[in-house]
Design an enzyme around this catalytic site. Structure first.
Site, PDB file in Angstrom:
ATOM      1  N   PHE A   1     105.073 -58.148 -41.385  1.00 38.01           N
ATOM      2  CA  PHE A   1     104.326 -59.123 -41.163  1.00 38.01           C
ATOM      3  C   PHE A   1     102.405 -59.126 -41.503  1.00 38.01           C
ATOM      4  O   PHE A   1     101.893 -59.027 -42.144  1.00 38.01           O
ATOM      5  CB  PHE A   1     104.793 -59.665 -39.443  1.00 38.01           C
ATOM      6  N   TRP A   2     102.441 -57.655 -40.880  1.00 37.33           N
ATOM      7  CA  TRP A   2     100.714 -57.367 -40.486  1.00 37.33           C
ATOM      8  C   TRP A   2      99.979 -56.633 -41.974  1.00 37.33           C
ATOM      9  O   TRP A   2      98.691 -56.744 -42.057  1.00 37.33           O
ATOM     10  CB  TRP A   2     100.730 -55.963 -39.905  1.00 37.33           C
TER      11      TRP A   2
ATOM     12  N   LEU B   1     110.715 -63.241 -35.013  1.00 40.14           N
ATOM     13  CA  LEU B   1     109.978 -64.858 -34.251  1.00 40.14           C
ATOM     14  C   LEU B   1     108.936 -64.883 -33.899  1.00 40.14           C
ATOM     15  O   LEU B   1     107.915 -65.614 -33.701  1.00 40.14           O
ATOM     16  CB  LEU B   1     110.761 -65.195 -32.812  1.00 40.14           C
ATOM     17  N   ALA B   2     108.582 -63.408 -33.659  1.00 35.37           N
ATOM     18  CA  ALA B   2     106.764 -62.663 -33.390  1.00 35.37           C
ATOM     19  C   ALA B   2     105.889 -63.715 -34.000  1.00 35.37           C
ATOM     20  O   ALA B   2     104.560 -64.025 -33.825  1.00 35.37           O
ATOM     21  CB  ALA B   2     106.942 -60.720 -32.852  1.00 35.37           C
TER      22      ALA B   2
ATOM     23  N   LEU C   1      94.128 -59.185 -19.105  1.00 30.81           N
ATOM     24  CA  LEU C   1      95.197 -58.398 -17.987  1.00 30.81           C
ATOM     25  C   LEU C   1      96.320 -58.431 -18.317  1.00 30.81           C
ATOM     26  O   LEU C   1      96.987 -58.728 -19.414  1.00 30.81           O
ATOM     27  CB  LEU C   1      94.764 -60.071 -17.720  1.00 30.81           C
TER      28      LEU C   1
HETATM   29  C1  LIG Z   1      91.959 -66.309 -35.093  1.00 29.15           C
HETATM   30  C2  LIG Z   1      93.378 -66.026 -34.215  1.00 29.15           C
HETATM   31  C3  LIG Z   1      94.231 -64.977 -33.814  1.00 29.15           C
HETATM   32  C4  LIG Z   1      95.519 -64.824 -32.932  1.00 29.15           C
HETATM   33  C5  LIG Z   1      96.306 -64.256 -32.866  1.00 29.15           C
HETATM   34  C6  LIG Z   1      95.806 -62.856 -33.282  1.00 29.15           C
HETATM   35  C7  LIG Z   1      96.684 -61.991 -32.745  1.00 29.15           C
HETATM   36  C8  LIG Z   1      98.181 -61.084 -31.934  1.00 29.15           C
HETATM   37  C9  LIG Z   1      99.111 -60.502 -31.744  1.00 29.15           C
HETATM   38  C10 LIG Z   1      99.988 -60.578 -30.850  1.00 29.15           C
HETATM   39  C11 LIG Z   1      99.298 -59.902 -30.020  1.00 29.15           C
HETATM   40  C12 LIG Z   1     100.103 -59.779 -28.228  1.00 29.15           C
HETATM   41  C13 LIG Z   1      99.570 -59.424 -27.663  1.00 29.15           C
HETATM   42  C14 LIG Z   1     100.963 -59.039 -26.174  1.00 29.15           C
HETATM   43  O1  LIG Z   1     100.924 -60.371 -25.730  1.00 29.15           O
HETATM   44  S1  LIG Z   1     101.349 -57.688 -26.410  1.00 29.15           S
HETATM   45  C15 LIG Z   1     103.258 -57.545 -25.395  1.00 29.15           C
HETATM   46  C16 LIG Z   1     104.044 -57.860 -26.526  1.00 29.15           C
HETATM   47  N1  LIG Z   1     105.240 -58.106 -25.526  1.00 29.15           N
HETATM   48  C17 LIG Z   1     106.338 -57.964 -25.112  1.00 29.15           C
HETATM   49  O2  LIG Z   1     106.181 -55.972 -25.239  1.00 29.15           O
HETATM   50  C18 LIG Z   1     107.311 -58.106 -24.594  1.00 29.15           C
HETATM   51  C19 LIG Z   1     108.590 -57.688 -25.047  1.00 29.15           C
HETATM   52  N2  LIG Z   1     109.196 -57.906 -25.800  1.00 29.15           N
HETATM   53  C20 LIG Z   1     109.717 -58.817 -26.471  1.00 29.15           C
HETATM   54  O3  LIG Z   1     109.071 -60.091 -26.107  1.00 29.15           O
HETATM   55  C21 LIG Z   1     109.455 -58.981 -28.076  1.00 29.15           C
HETATM   56  O4  LIG Z   1     110.150 -57.631 -28.827  1.00 29.15           O
HETATM   57  C22 LIG Z   1     108.596 -59.204 -29.019  1.00 29.15           C
HETATM   58  C23 LIG Z   1     107.697 -60.705 -28.810  1.00 29.15           C
HETATM   59  C24 LIG Z   1     106.864 -58.652 -28.685  1.00 29.15           C
HETATM   60  C25 LIG Z   1     108.474 -59.102 -30.757  1.00 29.15           C
HETATM   61  O5  LIG Z   1     109.398 -60.192 -31.322  1.00 29.15           O
HETATM   62  P1  LIG Z   1     110.558 -58.928 -32.265  1.00 29.15           P
HETATM   63  O6  LIG Z   1     110.718 -57.475 -31.011  1.00 29.15           O
HETATM   64  O7  LIG Z   1     112.025 -59.521 -31.675  1.00 29.15           O
HETATM   65  O8  LIG Z   1     110.136 -58.465 -33.402  1.00 29.15           O
HETATM   66  P2  LIG Z   1     109.777 -59.990 -34.651  1.00 29.15           P
HETATM   67  O9  LIG Z   1     111.391 -59.527 -35.374  1.00 29.15           O
HETATM   68  O10 LIG Z   1     110.051 -61.352 -33.929  1.00 29.15           O
HETATM   69  O11 LIG Z   1     108.642 -59.372 -35.048  1.00 29.15           O
HETATM   70  C26 LIG Z   1     108.434 -58.104 -35.739  1.00 29.15           C
HETATM   71  C27 LIG Z   1     107.369 -58.189 -36.636  1.00 29.15           C
HETATM   72  O12 LIG Z   1     106.332 -58.431 -35.179  1.00 29.15           O
HETATM   73  C28 LIG Z   1     105.161 -57.412 -34.676  1.00 29.15           C
HETATM   74  N3  LIG Z   1     105.191 -57.362 -33.912  1.00 29.15           N
HETATM   75  C29 LIG Z   1     105.863 -57.026 -32.339  1.00 29.15           C
HETATM   76  N4  LIG Z   1     105.504 -56.804 -31.586  1.00 29.15           N
HETATM   77  C30 LIG Z   1     103.911 -57.142 -31.525  1.00 29.15           C
HETATM   78  C31 LIG Z   1     103.124 -57.064 -30.728  1.00 29.15           C
HETATM   79  N5  LIG Z   1     103.135 -56.603 -29.650  1.00 29.15           N
HETATM   80  N6  LIG Z   1     101.854 -56.795 -31.224  1.00 29.15           N
HETATM   81  C32 LIG Z   1     101.681 -57.339 -32.337  1.00 29.15           C
HETATM   82  N7  LIG Z   1     102.592 -57.154 -33.412  1.00 29.15           N
HETATM   83  C33 LIG Z   1     104.050 -56.757 -32.836  1.00 29.15           C
HETATM   84  C34 LIG Z   1     106.186 -56.140 -35.668  1.00 29.15           C
HETATM   85  O13 LIG Z   1     105.125 -55.030 -35.685  1.00 29.15           O
HETATM   86  C35 LIG Z   1     106.402 -57.094 -37.092  1.00 29.15           C
HETATM   87  O14 LIG Z   1     106.095 -57.105 -37.618  1.00 29.15           O
HETATM   88  P3  LIG Z   1     105.613 -55.607 -38.824  1.00 29.15           P
HETATM   89  O15 LIG Z   1     105.209 -54.889 -38.151  1.00 29.15           O
HETATM   90  O16 LIG Z   1     106.515 -56.187 -40.031  1.00 29.15           O
HETATM   91  O17 LIG Z   1     104.534 -56.456 -40.363  1.00 29.15           O
END
Ligand SMILES: CCCCCCCCCCCCCC(=O)SCCNC(=O)CCNC(=O)[C@H](O)C(C)(C)COP(=O)(O)OP(=O)(O)OC[C@H]1O[C@@H](n2cnc3c(N)ncnc32)[C@H](O)[C@@H]1OP(=O)(O)O
Length: 484
Positions: free
Chosen positions: A72-73, A215-216, A484
Site C-alpha cells: 500500500f505505502w 481494510l486499513a 492526541l
Molecule cells: C491528504 C489526506 C491524507 C489522509 C491520510 C494520511 C495517511 C494516514 C495513515 C494512517 C495513520 C493512522 C494513525 C493512527 O491511528 S496510529 C494507530 C493505529 N491503530 C492501531 O494500532 C489499533 C490496533 N490496530 C488495528 O486496528 C489494525 O492493526 C490497523 C487498523 C492499525 C491495521 O489494520 P490491519 O492490521 O488489519 O492491516 P491491513 O491488512 O488492513 O493493512 C495493512 C497495511 O496497513 C498499513 N498499516 C497498518 N497499520 C498502520 C498504521 N498505524 N499507520 C499507517 N499504516 C498502517 C500496513 O503497513 C500495511 O500497508 P503496507 O505496509 O502493506 O503498505
C-alpha cells in the site's frame, strides 16, 4: 501511542554493547582505547533512533520492511524508504481541482459499507468508544490498551472547522455493527518555513477479527478522498509502527505518581538495587505548588494564544492555533461542575497559567490531558489513569540564559506534576519533543520502551531529529506538534 506505555525494559542488549565495544577497541587509536560500555550503549541508542528516522532497519526495530514489501505505502505520496533528504521542501503530488477528485466512495468488500459517524449523536459516539476501547492500540505484550473516553473523543474530533465527513466508519452490512474507523480533523501546521492546512489523522482501528484483510488501506484511501474534496492535500499522523517514512521519532517517558499501583499492575518494576518503599519515597511530590499558577479562564485566551505563538517559533514543526482553536484546545475540555479530588466531571484537559502580577500578561502556561488505559485482565485495578503532557509555553528566554530557561521549565513542569498528582493520576507521560528533554530526567521521568513515529503525507522535508537523538545542543529545533 501506547506501544509506549511501559517503563524501560527493552534496552540495547549487553552482548551487543560488548560486541561493539570489542570492535571499537580493535581500531587501536587512543579514542577507541578510551571508549567505555556506557558511551557505546548511548551511541547505540542514538543510532537506533536515527536509523529509524532515516527509514533504515533500526537495531531491534519492529515492523521494518523494504519499500517493495509495502504494497500500500509504495503507492502513496509519501517519501519512500531510503530516499535521502530532499533538495527543497514541498508537496509530492500537486493539488487537484475538486471536480477531479473521485466523487464516489471506494468500493468495500461486499459484506461492508461506509458510515459517516456523527459524534454529536451519543449513540454513535458510544459505538466509536466501544470499538476503540476493545480494539485500539495495545502495548507490545497486550497488558494495556488505550481507553479514550467518549468525552475525550467528542473533544478531540470536533475542533473549530471540523468536517463531519472526515469521521469515517465501516459497518457490517447485515447487522450494522461498527468494525472500522479512522478520523481526520483540520490542523494548520508550519513545517520549517512552510505553513499549510493539513488533516490530522488519528484513531485508525479495525476490529480484531477483521485484521490483515487490507481494510486499513481502504479506510486510509477513503478518508484521503474526503480530505481532497475539501481542497486539502497534506496530512500529519503518528504511529508506534514504522511505515514509509517517519519525519521524526520521539520516545515516551513516564513519571510515576502512584508508584505502588504502577508496580502492582506491572507498569513499573522494582530494580534489584532498590526497594518499593524507597521508590515510593523518591517519587513523592510536594503538596504545594512552586509558582503562583491558576487554572486558565476564558479571559486568558488571547494571552495564551500570543505566548504560544511566540514560544513555538523555536520548533520546526508546529501547529498554528487561532483564538477559537486555543479556546478549544485548552479550555473546552475542562469538564463541568465542582472540582472533586482535583478534577471535574468529564474533565479531559487541565490548563494552568502564570501571569505577571503587575502587567497581568500571561508569562507561562502548561496543559495536560487525561488518557486512561485498560489494564487488561486486572480486576483489582482495571484502569490506569495516565496524564499526558500537552502544550506549554514560557516567556523565559533560552537566548538570554540557557541555564535560567532550563531551571524555569523544570519548575513549571514540576508544578504540572503536582497538579496531576492532586487529580489522582497514576503516571504522567511525556515524549521527547518540544524542549522536554531539558527537564525529563531531573523531574524523575524514566525512559519508556515505546517510540512514536511522526509522519507527513504528501510533504517532503528532511528528517526532524527527535530531541533525544540531538541532545540539548540543538534544543528547540525539533518536533513541536503534540498529537492526541
Ligand atoms: C491528504 C489526506 C491524507 C489522509 C491520510 C494520511 C495517511 C494516514 C495513515 C494512517 C495513520 C493512522 C494513525 C493512527 O491511528 S496510529 C494507530 C493505529 N491503530 C492501531 O494500532 C489499533 C490496533 N490496530 C488495528 O486496528 C489494525 O492493526 C490497523 C487498523 C492499525 C491495521 O489494520 P490491519 O492490521 O488489519 O492491516 P491491513 O491488512 O488492513 O493493512 C495493512 C497495511 O496497513 C498499513 N498499516 C497498518 N497499520 C498502520 C498504521 N498505524 N499507520 C499507517 N499504516 C498502517 C500496513 O503497513 C500495511 O500497508 P503496507 O505496509 O502493506 O503498505
Amino acid at each position: 501511542m501506547l506501544s509506549a506505555l511501559k517503563g524501560s525494559k527493552e534496552e540495547i542488549p549487553d552482548e551487543l554493547v560488548s560486541q561493539v565495544l570489542g570492535e571499537v577497541r580493535a581500531r587501536g587509536d587512543e579514542e577507541a582505547q578510551n571508549a567505555n560500555a556506557a558511551e557505546i550503549r548511548q551511541a547505540l541508542e542514538t543510532m537506533k533512533i536515527m536509523d529509524v528516522v532515516r527509514g533504515k532497519a533500526g537495531l531491534g526495530g519492529h515492523n521494518l520492511k523494504d519499500m517493495g514489501e509495502h504494497k500500500f505505502w509504495s503507492t502513496q505520496p509519501v517519501p519512500q524508504l531510503g530516499e535521502g533528504p530532499p533538495i527543497d521542501d514541498g508537496y509530492i503530488e500537486p493539488p487537484v481541482p475538486r471536480d477531479q477528485v473521485q466523487q464516489e466512495g471506494y468500493t468495500l468488500p461486499k459484506d461492508f459499507e461506509w458510515s459517516t459517524i456523527d459524534i454529536n449523536d451519543p449513540n454513535q459516539l458510544k459505538e466509536v468508544y466501544d470499538l476503540l476501547s476493545l480494539h485500539y492500540v495495545e502495548d507490545h505484550d497486550a497488558s494495556f490498551r488505550f481507553q479514550y473516553t467518549a468525552d475525550f473523543l467528542r473533544w478531540a474530533l470536533a475542533p473549530p472547522g471540523y468536517f463531519k465527513e472526515w469521521h469515517v466508519g465501516v459497518r457490517v452490512k447485515s447487522n450494522k455493527k461498527l468494525v472500522g474507523f479512522i478520523a481526520g480533523v483540520p490542523l494548520t501546521i508550519r513545517v520549517r518555513k512552510n505553513v499549510f492546512v493539513s488533516c490530522e489523522i488519528n484513531y485508525l482501528c479495525v476490529h480484531k477479527k477483521l485484521r490483515s484483510k487490507r481494510l486499513a488501506p481502504m479506510l486510509i484511501k477513503e478518508v484521503t478522498r474526503r480530505v481532497h474534496l475539501e481542497g486539502i492535500f497534506q496530512a500529519i499522523y503518528t504511529a508506534g509502527t514504522v511505515v514509509p517514512t517517519p519525519v521524526s521519532v520521539c520516545r515516551y517517558n513516564h513519571r510515576p505518581l502512584n508508584t505502588s499501583k504502577l508496580v502492582s499492575i506491572r507498569f513499573s518494576f522494582v530494580p534489584r538495587t532498590t526497594t518499593l518503599a524507597r521508590m515510593i519515597r523518591t517519587n513523592k511530590l510536594p503538596d504545594a505548588l512552586t509558582l503562583p499558577i491558576r487554572e486558565m479562564e476564558e479571559r486568558d485566551v488571547e494571552g495564551v494564544a500570543n505566548l504560544f505563538a511566540q514560544y513555538m517559533t523555536r520548533f520546526d514543526m508546529i501547529p498554528h492555533f487561532n483564538l477559537d482553536e486555543v479556546k478549544h484546545q485548552f479550555l473546552s475540555g475542562r469538564g463541568t461542575g465542582d472540582v472533586v479530588h482535583g478534577r471535574r466531571e468529564g474533565q479531559v484537559t487541565w490548563t494552568y497559567v502564570a501571569e505577571d502580577p503587575e502587567t497581568h500578561k500571561i508569562t507561562d502556561f502548561f496543559s495536560f490531558y487525561s488518557l486512561p488505559s485498560t489494564v487488561i485482565g486486572n480486576t483489582e485495578y482495571p484502569v490506569l489513569e495516565a496524564a499526558y503532557l500537552y502544550y506549554y509555553a514560557s516567556s523565559a528566554s533560552w537566548e538570554k540564559s540557557k541555564e535560567e530557561y532550563k531551571q524555569h521549565l523544570k519548575v513549571l513542569m514540576g508544578d504540572a506534576l503536582i497538579v496531576a498528582d492532586k487529580a489522582r493520576f497514576d503516571v504522567f507521560n511525556a515524549l521527547t519533543l518540544m524542549d522536554n528533554v531539558e527537564f525529563l530526567s531531573d523531574l524523575k521521568f524514566g525512559k519508556g520502551d515505546g517510540y512514536l513515529n511522526f509522519y507527513l503525507y504528501n510533504w517532503r522535508t528532511a528528517a526532524l531529529a527527535g530531541m533525544e537523538a540531538i541532545g540539548d545542543r540543538e534544543a528547540g529545533r525539533g518536533v513541536g506538534v503534540v498529537m492526541l
